[in-house]
Design an enzyme around this catalytic site. Structure first.
Site, mmCIF file in Angstrom:
data_model
loop_
_atom_site.group_PDB
_atom_site.id
_atom_site.type_symbol
_atom_site.label_atom_id
_atom_site.label_comp_id
_atom_site.label_asym_id
_atom_site.label_seq_id
_atom_site.Cartn_x
_atom_site.Cartn_y
_atom_site.Cartn_z
ATOM 1 C CD GLU A 77 -2.942 -1.178 0.160
ATOM 2 O OE1 GLU A 77 -2.837 -0.358 -0.763
ATOM 3 O OE2 GLU A 77 -3.817 -2.045 0.193
ATOM 4 N N GLY A 78 2.006 1.188 -0.649
ATOM 5 C CA GLY A 78 2.965 2.289 -0.677
ATOM 6 C C GLY A 78 3.983 2.104 0.424
#
Length: 384
Positions: free
Chosen positions: A365-366
């Site tokens: 998610e980053g």
């Protein structure tokens, strides 16, 4: 230990109680076996769907739970405290539902959303590619529009798909034109002809739910599978990711809470030099720091969630929550191994698994480096 939660309504308190009951009955007894054997928990997500836990953050009119995000995230935390892989997959399913709910037409939502929110079909999120992870604008998987409204041919490779090969649908992002405004979003069926999946990745943790690559070999998606407008894909992806980062923050907090609870229980039972080890100041202070860090992570994700629930901007706060909670999970799970000493390094206790599971949360998610970039850019814009 159960977390003493401050919940906005009696209904929310009942939901947390139900979640704990299901998690203790369905998740806790199965997690060790499936994680060790790297086997998928057949039927488990259907059980969660039947209990209404897979569509909590979406409107009741489409089969969702109609719950505020602050409640949904605390449900997710409870699941993660028992089984991180299941909680992460639940978060990804919620993420995969976002494009259709936020950008779909009324007809698209009426057709597909109820089955997704009721958990009759579980979703995956297909954005990353082998050469395009943090840099989503660099993706190259193509969606070629066919003449006379004949749909789109999808060709290319996607990577790092949670629930890959098991999901019933995927939020798919593919290139319809050159440039950063040339990415589009599709709701792709999991059984599309011309779609195959690679072998599950051999991961450090979260082994019971597969992560795979997907290979699109000219698969045809019908015209109405396009979500939003052509070229709107990155806008859709990034709006979804703010929500997904909060989901991972909640999962990381639940994992850290599980590690803390295990360490505290061990420290209260184990004795050295005639005293419980919790009574030794050095160990007691370590546990205190772990508890303070978990409390801070929880408060941070709840702050971001409450901003979202009020309709206020929350992107920077979501990045901060993801950064703080996942770094906390890595630190607290590592400290839990230290508290248990040699036993913590064995598979007789779950803390070694917690530590392995925590690492990926700093990446997906980053990455946490990307979160720092998002936060710093937000600060720079605020000063203009």
């Amino acid at each position: 230990m159960d977390v003493d939660r401050l919940l906005p309504t009696p209904e929310a308190a009942d939901l947390i109680a139900l979640t704990r009951e299901i998690a203790d009955k369905e998740l806790s007894p199965r997690v060790d076996e499936h994680e060790a054997a790297e086997t998928y928990p057949e039927g488990l997500f259907a059980t969660l769907g039947e209990a209404g836990l897979l569509g909590l953050a979406y409107p009741e009119e489409y089969g969702g739970g109609g719950q505020p995000y602050e409640v949904y995230l605390q449900v997710l935390e409870e699941l993660a405290a028992r089984w991180a892989a299941v909680a992460v997959a639940t978060s990804v399913h919620t993420l995969a539902c976002h494009p259709l709910h936020a950008f779909g037409t009324p007809e698209q939502k009426e057709r597909w959303l109820p089955a997704m929110l009721e958990g009759r079909t579980v979703g995956g999120y297909s954005l990353s590619e082998p050469q395009a992870g943090s840099d989503a604008a660099a993706l190259s998987c193509k969606a070629e529009r066919q003449e006379d409204g004949g749909g789109y041919r999808i060709t290319g490779t996607k990577a790092w798909i949670t629930h890959g090969g098991r999901a019933g649908f995927y939020a798919l992002f593919a290139r319809t034109a050159p440039g950063s405004h040339g990415v589009s979003c599709f709701l792709a069926p999991g059984a599309a002809e011309g779609l195959t999946f690679g072998a599950p990745e051999r991961k450090m943790g979260l082994q019971a739910v597969p992560t795979t690559a997907a290979y699109w070999d000219g698969a045809l998606l019908e015209e109405d599978r396009l979500i939003g407008r052509e070229g709107q894909g990155l806008q859709i992806a990034f709006s979804a990711l703010d929500n997904g980062r909060l989901g991972i923050a909640a999962c990381a907090t639940g994992l850290a809470q599980a590690a803390l609870s295990t360490a505290v229980a061990y420290a209260n039972e184990r004795t050295t030099f005639g005293r419980r080890i919790v009574d030794h100041q050095g160990l007691g202070f370590l546990l205190a720091d772990m508890a303070a860090a978990v409390d801070a992570a929880r408060a941070t994700y709840l702050d971001a969630a409450r901003r979202r629930d009020l309709g206020r901007p929350f992107g920077r706060q979501a990045s901060a929550a993801k950064l703080i909670a996942t770094d906390t999970a890595m630190k607290v799970t590592t400290d839990a191994v230290q508290v248990l000493g040699g036993y913590g390094y064995t598979r007789d206790f779950p803390v070694e698994r917690y530590m392995r599971e925590a690492k990926i949360m700093q990446i997906f998610e980053g990455t946490n480096q990307i979160q720092r970039l998002v936060i710093s850019r937000g600060l720079a814009l605020a000063e203009k």
